[in-house]
Scaffold this active site. Structure first.
Site, PDB file in Angstrom:
ATOM      1  N   SER A 164       0.831  -1.196   0.000  1.00 12.83           N
ATOM      2  CA  SER A 164       0.000   0.000   0.000  1.00 12.83           C
ATOM      3  C   SER A 164       0.872   1.254   0.000  1.00 12.83           C
ATOM      4  CB  SER A 164      -0.962  -0.049   1.195  1.00 12.83           C
ATOM      5  OG  SER A 164      -1.970   0.917   1.086  1.00 12.83           O
ATOM      6  N   ASP A 256      -9.867  -3.838  -5.248  1.00 15.07           N
ATOM      7  CA  ASP A 256      -9.152  -2.743  -4.581  1.00 15.07           C
ATOM      8  C   ASP A 256      -9.333  -1.451  -5.380  1.00 15.07           C
ATOM      9  OD1 ASP A 256      -7.302  -1.055  -3.384  1.00 15.07           O
ATOM     10  OD2 ASP A 256      -5.603  -2.429  -3.608  1.00 15.07           O
ATOM     11  N   HIS A 286      -8.033  -4.843  -0.935  1.00 12.54           N
ATOM     12  CA  HIS A 286      -6.827  -4.154  -0.494  1.00 12.54           C
ATOM     13  C   HIS A 286      -6.461  -4.602   0.917  1.00 12.54           C
ATOM     14  CE1 HIS A 286      -4.039  -0.696  -0.655  1.00 12.54           C
ATOM     15  NE2 HIS A 286      -4.236  -0.635   0.641  1.00 12.54           N
TER      16      HIS A 286
END
Length: 317
Positions: A164, A256, A286
């Site tokens: 991320s 995501d 995600h």
């Protein structure tokens, strides 16, 4: 809920989130989180599996651009011969997350790759907006390349990895070290569901804006708190020329909002002649790589990704 394929265990997890929503991200919530001691933060990482058995865990402090940076070594072996080291940057929207929240994930990377992994405690927004975290990420990679002895090891090369926000740091650091190499070569970068372009919205930003674990309201807060220049490559690394990067393993999740960022980045690297492996994990969201307790199928997903990463690293050593 959606016409998109959602795995049953992912659907169950999302249902729990809907039934028990957490407060939206805000300065107040972040301030409260900052006051929690590390042992409490590590207990909050209940979505992932525990650290488990390792040969050594060692905390080290390094001088950073604006004060000390905490580093933590995770190694399945108590000692080893000279070889690569993985530099890991945790996720959390540039405002949350820590070495402790991602310790289970980091430990599994070390075990599965049979390599030392060093997790970096870079500065977070809103107290330290962009480019503080980026500066720390690059500084840590350079320092680790020169200071294997601080960890009781001899490093021969770097593997950059993060999830991320940490994946964005991975990509930006790889670009910086391409332009001005560190003391050791970067033999691979592994961005896991990265955000690479802050200049525009992609279809996945809209398709998965609510109800898929990473809502648009939280992304908007992260963006405000991070306060980056979206037109600068150190915020939107997709804008940079990618030629000359090391072998690159881009991972996305099909559900995501950042999915299309990862797709676009992989495509640009391929067009630039970079050796790219791309994996999009179906039916999941995600953050899945550190949700292995909450989403049981994520354990198998992550194991498969680690096998790919290991093969890529082995081919470079």
């Amino acid at each position: 809920m959606s016409t998109h394929y959602v795995r049953p265990d992912v659907q169950a997890y999302l249902g729990q989130l809907k039934a028990n929503p957490r407060p939206p991200m805000s300065d107040e919530l972040i301030a409260m989180m900052r006051n929690l001691p590390p042992e409490v933060l590590s207990q909050l990482a209940v979505l992932d599996l525990p650290v488990g058995e390792l040969g050594e865990i060692r905390d080290v402090s390094m001088p950073g651009p604006d004060g000390e940076i905490a580093l933590r070594l995770f190694d399945p072996r108590a000692s080893r011969e000279a070889g690569p080291v993985v530099v890991f940057y945790h996720g959390g929207g540039f405002v949350a997350g820590s070495i402790d929240t991602h310790a289970g994930m980091t430990a599994e990377i070390a075990r599965s790759l049979d390599l030392p992994v060093i997790s970096v405690e870079y500065r977070l927004a809103p107290e330290n907006p962009w480019p503080a975290g980026i500066d720390d990420a690059e500084a840590a990679a350079r320092w680790i390349a020169e200071n294997g002895a601080a960890f009781g090891r001899e490093f021969t090369s770097l593997v950059l990895c993060g999830d991320s926000a940490g994946a964005t740091l991975t990509v930006v650091t790889a670009l910086a070290l391409r332009e001005n190499p560190a003391a050791l070569p970067v033999i691979m970068q592994w961005p896991i569901y990265p955000k690479t372009d802050n200049t525009r919205d992609y279809p996945s930003d809209v398709a998965f804006s609510t109800g898929f674990g990473l809502d648009a309201t939280d992304i908007a807060y992260f963006t405000r708190a991070y306060a980056a220049d979206s037109q600068h490559w150190r915020s939107s690394p997709l804008l940079a020329e990618q030629a000359g990067l090391p072998p690159t393993f881009v991972v996305t999740a099909a559900l995501d909002p950042l999915r299309d960022n990862g797709r676009a980045y992989a495509a640009k690297c391929i067009e630039a002649g970079v050796n790219v492996t791309y994996r999009e994990v179906a039916g999941t969201i995600h953050g899945f790589a550190c949700y292995r307790r909450a989403i049981p199928s994520a354990e198998g997903d992550f194991a498969e990704l680690l096998a790919v990463a290991k093969a890529m690293i082995d081919s470079q050593t």
